[in-house]
Design a protein around this motif. Structure first.
Motif, short mmCIF file in Angstrom:
data_model
loop_
_atom_site.label_atom_id
_atom_site.label_comp_id
_atom_site.label_asym_id
_atom_site.label_seq_id
_atom_site.Cartn_x
_atom_site.Cartn_y
_atom_site.Cartn_z
N PRO A 155 0.76 -1.04 51.79
CA PRO A 155 0.63 0.41 51.72
C PRO A 155 -0.67 0.91 52.36
CG PRO A 155 0.18 -0.56 49.59
CD PRO A 155 0.59 -1.68 50.49
N HIS A 156 -0.57 2.05 53.02
CA HIS A 156 -1.73 2.74 53.59
C HIS A 156 -1.71 4.14 53.00
CE1 HIS A 156 -2.46 -0.41 56.61
NE2 HIS A 156 -1.14 -0.57 56.52
N ILE A 157 -2.81 4.55 52.38
CA ILE A 157 -2.86 5.80 51.62
C ILE A 157 -3.79 6.78 52.31
CG2 ILE A 157 -3.46 6.82 49.39
CD1 ILE A 157 -2.85 4.00 48.20
N ASP A 158 -3.29 7.99 52.54
CA ASP A 158 -4.08 9.08 53.11
C ASP A 158 -4.14 10.22 52.10
OD1 ASP A 158 -4.49 7.87 55.67
OD2 ASP A 158 -2.43 8.40 56.20
N ARG B 201 3.98 2.49 54.50
CA ARG B 201 3.90 1.03 54.46
C ARG B 201 4.10 0.50 55.88
NH1 ARG B 201 4.46 -1.39 49.21
NH2 ARG B 201 4.61 0.23 47.65
N ASP B 202 3.29 -0.47 56.25
CA ASP B 202 3.44 -1.05 57.58
C ASP B 202 4.60 -2.04 57.59
OD1 ASP B 202 2.47 -3.43 56.45
OD2 ASP B 202 0.46 -3.17 57.29
N ALA B 203 4.76 -2.74 58.69
CA ALA B 203 5.89 -3.66 58.86
C ALA B 203 5.87 -4.80 57.84
CB ALA B 203 5.88 -4.23 60.27
N ALA C 158 15.51 -1.74 39.84
CA ALA C 158 14.07 -1.87 39.62
C ALA C 158 13.26 -1.79 40.91
CB ALA C 158 13.77 -3.19 38.92
N LEU C 159 13.95 -1.75 42.06
CA LEU C 159 13.23 -1.68 43.34
C LEU C 159 12.56 -0.32 43.49
CD1 LEU C 159 15.84 -3.37 45.71
CD2 LEU C 159 13.72 -4.35 44.82
N PRO C 160 11.38 -0.28 44.09
CA PRO C 160 10.67 0.99 44.25
C PRO C 160 11.32 1.87 45.32
CG PRO C 160 9.45 -0.74 45.33
CD PRO C 160 10.59 -1.41 44.59
N VAL C 161 11.17 3.17 45.17
CA VAL C 161 11.61 4.12 46.18
C VAL C 161 10.53 4.17 47.25
CG1 VAL C 161 12.17 6.53 46.63
CG2 VAL C 161 12.88 5.46 44.48
N LEU C 162 10.88 3.81 48.48
CA LEU C 162 9.90 3.74 49.55
C LEU C 162 10.01 4.88 50.56
CD1 LEU C 162 9.98 -0.11 50.23
CD2 LEU C 162 8.43 1.18 48.75
N ASP C 163 11.11 5.60 50.53
CA ASP C 163 11.31 6.71 51.47
C ASP C 163 11.47 8.02 50.71
OD1 ASP C 163 11.34 5.04 53.75
OD2 ASP C 163 13.43 4.54 53.37
N GLY C 164 11.02 9.10 51.32
CA GLY C 164 11.19 10.41 50.73
C GLY C 164 9.96 10.90 50.00
N ASP C 165 10.12 12.01 49.31
CA ASP C 165 9.03 12.63 48.57
C ASP C 165 9.19 12.37 47.08
OD1 ASP C 165 8.05 13.69 50.93
OD2 ASP C 165 9.10 15.59 50.69
#
Length: 79
Positions: A34-37, A28-30, A7-14
């Motif tokens: 989340p920071h969205i561009d 995502r910072d330390a 259930a953990l979110p995918v945080l790396d990759g496309d």
């Protein structure tokens, strides 16, 4: 335990998300914030919705299990 990790979110990759015609970058910072561009407000809103769903899906799952009396299936028996 595997069910909880799945259930953990995918945080790396496309990730390909339907409805986006241009890239949206989420980092995502330390602290995990989340920071969205994105090029437009509409695209950044879609990114914000996606990130919110990633972060809150566990809560929806736990709430559903609580209502159905199924928490012990993932947390084990009560003490």
């Amino acid at each position: 335990m595997e069910e909880m990790q799945a259930a953990l979110p995918v945080l790396d990759g496309d990730v390909q998300v339907a409805g986006l015609s241009a890239p949206v970058m989420v980092r995502r910072d330390a602290h995990g914030v989340p920071h969205i561009d994105a090029a437009t407000g509409r695209r950044s809103s879609r990114g914000a919705g996606y990130v919110t769903a990633q972060d809150r899906l566990w809560q929806m799952d736990v709430t559903r299990r609580y209502i159905n009396g199924e928490l012990a299936e993932i947390f084990g028996p009560c003490w």
